[in-house]
Design a protein around this motif. Structure first.
Motif, mmCIF file in Angstrom:
data_model
loop_
_atom_site.group_PDB
_atom_site.id
_atom_site.type_symbol
_atom_site.label_atom_id
_atom_site.label_comp_id
_atom_site.label_asym_id
_atom_site.label_seq_id
_atom_site.Cartn_x
_atom_site.Cartn_y
_atom_site.Cartn_z
ATOM 1 N N MET A 1 0.847 -1.399 -0.371
ATOM 2 C CA MET A 1 -0.345 -0.365 -0.303
ATOM 3 C C MET A 1 1.059 1.341 0.053
ATOM 4 N N PHE A 2 2.083 0.949 0.366
ATOM 5 C CA PHE A 2 2.834 2.898 0.797
ATOM 6 C C PHE A 2 3.232 2.754 -1.002
ATOM 7 N N ARG A 3 3.926 1.260 -1.541
ATOM 8 C CA ARG A 3 3.603 1.602 -2.913
ATOM 9 C C ARG A 3 3.036 2.591 -4.023
ATOM 10 N N ALA A 28 -2.802 13.855 -5.687
ATOM 11 C CA ALA A 28 -1.917 14.027 -4.347
ATOM 12 C C ALA A 28 -3.081 13.851 -2.999
ATOM 13 N N ASP A 29 -4.386 13.635 -3.142
ATOM 14 C CA ASP A 29 -5.239 13.267 -2.194
ATOM 15 C C ASP A 29 -5.202 11.733 -2.080
ATOM 16 N N PHE A 30 -5.420 10.974 -3.193
ATOM 17 C CA PHE A 30 -5.496 9.318 -2.929
ATOM 18 C C PHE A 30 -4.494 9.328 -2.232
ATOM 19 N N ALA A 31 -2.986 9.465 -2.736
ATOM 20 C CA ALA A 31 -2.124 9.613 -1.999
ATOM 21 C C ALA A 31 -1.806 9.309 -0.777
ATOM 22 N N LYS A 32 -2.403 10.783 -0.112
ATOM 23 C CA LYS A 32 -3.253 10.802 1.152
ATOM 24 C C LYS A 32 -3.329 9.445 1.742
ATOM 25 N N ILE A 33 -4.620 9.913 1.110
ATOM 26 C CA ILE A 33 -5.735 8.464 1.610
ATOM 27 C C ILE A 33 -5.129 7.214 1.721
ATOM 28 N N LEU A 34 -4.455 7.345 0.972
ATOM 29 C CA LEU A 34 -3.506 5.213 1.226
ATOM 30 C C LEU A 34 -2.659 5.614 1.871
ATOM 31 N N LEU A 35 -1.714 6.499 2.216
ATOM 32 C CA LEU A 35 -1.359 6.371 3.085
ATOM 33 C C LEU A 35 -1.467 6.431 4.352
ATOM 34 N N VAL A 36 -1.925 7.230 4.943
ATOM 35 C CA VAL A 36 -2.660 6.968 6.381
ATOM 36 C C VAL A 36 -3.611 6.031 6.236
ATOM 37 N N ALA A 38 -2.285 2.890 5.129
ATOM 38 C CA ALA A 38 -1.380 1.850 5.273
ATOM 39 C C ALA A 38 -0.936 2.193 6.546
ATOM 40 N N VAL A 39 -0.515 3.220 7.178
ATOM 41 C CA VAL A 39 0.463 3.438 8.858
ATOM 42 C C VAL A 39 -0.556 3.099 9.915
#
Length: 57
Positions: A1-3, A28-36, A38-39
């Motif tokens: 998911m980080f990928r 950028a919004d999708f990246a933020k959602i996926l990063l959160v 994944a964490v």
């Protein structure tokens, strides 16, 4: 998911550099959602992980 988060962040940067603001903002919004996400999943995995395993004799 980080990928996937990194891929969307790179797409957002490239789109922003080329002047595609809408696509860049959406990526950028999708990246933020996926990063959160994944964490959160990583923290849940650490807390409720495979506890109770004993070392082999």
């Amino acid at each position: 998911m980080f990928r996937w988060a990194i891929i969307f962040a790179v797409v957002a940067l490239v789109a922003a550099l080329l002047g595609f603001g809408g696509i860049g903002g959406l990526s950028a919004d999708f990246a933020k959602i996926l990063l959160v996400l994944a964490v959160v999943l990583l923290i849940i995995g650490f807390v409720f992980g495979r506890g109770g395993q004993r070392p082999l004799p």
